[in-house]
Design a protein around this motif. Sequence first.
Motif, mmCIF file in Angstrom:
data_model
loop_
_atom_site.group_PDB
_atom_site.id
_atom_site.type_symbol
_atom_site.label_atom_id
_atom_site.label_comp_id
_atom_site.label_asym_id
_atom_site.label_seq_id
_atom_site.Cartn_x
_atom_site.Cartn_y
_atom_site.Cartn_z
ATOM 1 N N GLU A 151 40.417 42.471 41.860
ATOM 2 C CA GLU A 151 39.834 41.127 41.979
ATOM 3 C C GLU A 151 39.150 40.696 40.684
ATOM 4 O O GLU A 151 39.245 39.538 40.286
ATOM 5 N N LYS B 180 39.861 36.484 41.277
ATOM 6 C CA LYS B 180 39.918 35.934 42.638
ATOM 7 C C LYS B 180 39.578 37.024 43.631
ATOM 8 O O LYS B 180 39.790 38.201 43.363
ATOM 9 N N GLU B 181 39.090 36.595 44.796
ATOM 10 C CA GLU B 181 38.928 37.519 45.913
ATOM 11 C C GLU B 181 40.174 37.397 46.771
ATOM 12 O O GLU B 181 40.618 36.301 47.069
ATOM 13 N N VAL B 182 40.728 38.537 47.133
ATOM 14 C CA VAL B 182 41.957 38.532 47.934
ATOM 15 C C VAL B 182 41.731 39.317 49.214
ATOM 16 O O VAL B 182 40.804 40.121 49.317
ATOM 17 N N GLU C 145 44.065 33.364 47.554
ATOM 18 C CA GLU C 145 42.681 33.812 47.666
ATOM 19 C C GLU C 145 42.341 33.992 49.136
ATOM 20 O O GLU C 145 42.908 33.314 49.999
#
Length: 125
Positions: free
Chosen positions: A7, A12-14, A49
């Motif tokens: 990340e 990005k947060e996934v 995301e």
Amino acid sequence: MMKQEFEQLIGKEVSYDTFRIYEEMYLAAPESVTKQVFVQMLNIDAIPESEEAIERKEREAERIQQIKRDIADVKEMIKDTKEDLERYKQWSKDDEYWKSSVRIKRQQLERLQARLRELRWIIAK
């Protein structure tokens, strides 16, 4: 590669499922491919995301908009208070009664200016 590390690299947060897919791709790549090179090979815009991250960003954007509206309101109150203060100063020259009102308006103005500084500080973070 760990999820947090991935990340950070992509910015990005996934979701965990999305991470697992990319982790498998990374593990299938030749050993000469570093994490940074692997990330450069990805189309980061195509990586979805996580819904939680999107919701959090939307809430934060709304919070910032509310603070901006509060700043505008406080600025308007400061303008009105300054006008009142000037009017009370003029009146206090002729009548002692208004001197206490001048003091009160000055204190009010100081509190509003402190509130404005506070709101600006919050939004600057």
